[in-house]
Design an enzyme around this catalytic site. Structure first.
Site, mmCIF file in Angstrom:
data_model
loop_
_atom_site.group_PDB
_atom_site.id
_atom_site.type_symbol
_atom_site.label_atom_id
_atom_site.label_comp_id
_atom_site.label_asym_id
_atom_site.label_seq_id
_atom_site.Cartn_x
_atom_site.Cartn_y
_atom_site.Cartn_z
ATOM 1 N N PHE A 1 2.195 -4.569 -0.750
ATOM 2 C CA PHE A 1 1.505 -4.050 0.427
ATOM 3 C C PHE A 1 2.461 -3.425 1.432
ATOM 4 O O PHE A 1 2.104 -2.498 2.160
ATOM 5 C CB PHE A 1 0.724 -5.191 1.081
ATOM 6 N N TYR A 2 3.696 -3.908 1.510
ATOM 7 C CA TYR A 2 4.648 -3.434 2.514
ATOM 8 C C TYR A 2 5.043 -1.985 2.230
ATOM 9 O O TYR A 2 5.665 -1.684 1.205
ATOM 10 C CB TYR A 2 5.898 -4.310 2.550
ATOM 11 N N SER A 3 4.686 -1.122 3.146
ATOM 12 C CA SER A 3 4.906 0.320 2.976
ATOM 13 C C SER A 3 4.330 0.817 1.653
ATOM 14 O O SER A 3 4.807 1.793 1.075
ATOM 15 C CB SER A 3 6.397 0.680 3.073
ATOM 16 N N LEU A 4 3.293 0.125 1.175
ATOM 17 C CA LEU A 4 2.603 0.487 -0.064
ATOM 18 C C LEU A 4 3.576 0.683 -1.217
ATOM 19 O O LEU A 4 3.500 1.650 -1.975
ATOM 20 C CB LEU A 4 1.742 1.735 0.159
ATOM 21 N N GLY A 5 4.502 -0.269 -1.345
ATOM 22 C CA GLY A 5 5.430 -0.278 -2.465
ATOM 23 C C GLY A 5 6.826 0.215 -2.151
ATOM 24 O O GLY A 5 7.770 -0.067 -2.897
#
Length: 325
Positions: free
Chosen positions: A58-62
């Protein structure tokens, strides 16, 4: 650096874990540190003996996973010398199957995370939230398959009600498969509601508690000055979370003890967490080199019984906060 066992497992983790949510893409959050600024912090963590790194798809979408994997590779870190944690469950796209804990999403997500991290396995793979829309059996069977395939060595969870985690752990035990090894919880000096049910349950089950937001999104480090960083200036969530009437006397006690010890308040706040018996490591978010230094120095800061009492005595019950649902 000191090291401790993760719950009832044999896995040793550094007592400070570098959380990588702050590393990624400014397109995701404007206070993200992109590679140029993040790499020196990761390098300092490694030099300080930190071996545990926590991220999520989820963090920065990968992008956080990609950045962490590339950094460890570029620095020539042997894979067996670090513990990599990642998580699955929060939305990573607009498609309805790009979220939650369905078999489809979990099996796709583990492979995508492995590719981004540039590794064959993740040490600790965690469900990011409880998914009320997916049968628990489906989620547990999928996690079992990942562990059997060697794609994850241990399984953990993060941020849910104790009764939800009780359901998961009870069914996992009846199935005779993996055991949950850890629970990432919102836990710090000015939010201790996890002590009511979640932490006692984890102690009974031999599950490690890994606190996130140990400095209450910076409140315990900066005191009453809320506008000292780009993140704090944009952080409406912190203003919603940390405004209880008992917070101020705790922060004052923290400041007194820190001044008497000649250390920053952040060190005392982290040291307090590391004194808690169910906490082998705490997850810190660092945006500056000195954040790593403060956290690591907290490991050797031994607080007296009187100091611990001063820090905890003013606390009063809080409303449950955080994304539990």
């Amino acid at each position: 650096m000191e090291y401790a066992r993760l719950g009832s497992t044999g896995l040793q983790v550094s007592r400070i874990c570098l959380g990588c949510m702050t590393f990624g893409s400014k397109q995701w959050r404007n206070w993200m540190l992109e590679a140029t600024d993040a790499l020196p912090i990761i390098r300092r963590a490694l030099d300080a003996g930190i071996t545990h790194f926590d991220t999520a798809d989820f963090y920065s979408l990968g992008v956080s996973e990609t950045l962490l994997g590339a950094a460890l590779s570029d620095f020539g870190v042997a894979r067996e010398k670090v513990v990599i944690s990642s998580k699955v469950g929060l939305p990573v796209g607009d498609d309805p199957n790009q979220r939650g804990l369905s078999r489809k999403h979990i099996l796709h997500s583990i492979d995508a995370s492995l590719k981004r991290l540039g590794t064959d396995y993740i040490d600790l793979y965690q469900i990011h939230r409880f998914d009320p829309h997916t049968p628990i059996d489906e989620t547990l069977e999928s996690l079992d398959d990942i562990v059997r395939a060697g794609k994850a060595l241990y399984v953990g969870a993060s941020t849910m009600h104790a009764w939800q985690f009780a359901q998961l752990t009870a069914l996992a035990s009846r199935r005779g498969g993996f055991r949950f090894s850890s629970m990432q919880s919102h836990y710090n000096l000015i939010y201790r509601e996890e002590e009511r049910e979640m932490i006692p349950m984890c102690a009974a089950e031999g599950v490690a508690v890994l606190p996130w937001s140990p400095l209450a999104r910076g409140v315990l480090a900066r005191g009453t000055d809320p506008n000292t960083s780009p993140r704090s200036r944009a952080d409406n969530v912190a203003r919603q979370f940390y405004h209880h009437e008992s917070d101020a006397p705790i922060i004052e006690a923290l400041g007194r003890i820190a001044q008497a010890r000649g250390v920053p308040p952040a060190q005392v706040a982290i040291a307090w967490l590391l004194h808690q018996p169910q906490v082998p490591t705490t997850i810190i978010g660092a945006t500056k080199i000195f954040h790593i230094d403060d956290a690591c120095q907290a490991v050797s800061l031994k607080l007296t019984a009187d100091e611990l009492s001063q820090l905890t005595a003013p606390y009063r019950p809080h409303s449950i906060i955080g994304p539990h649902e």
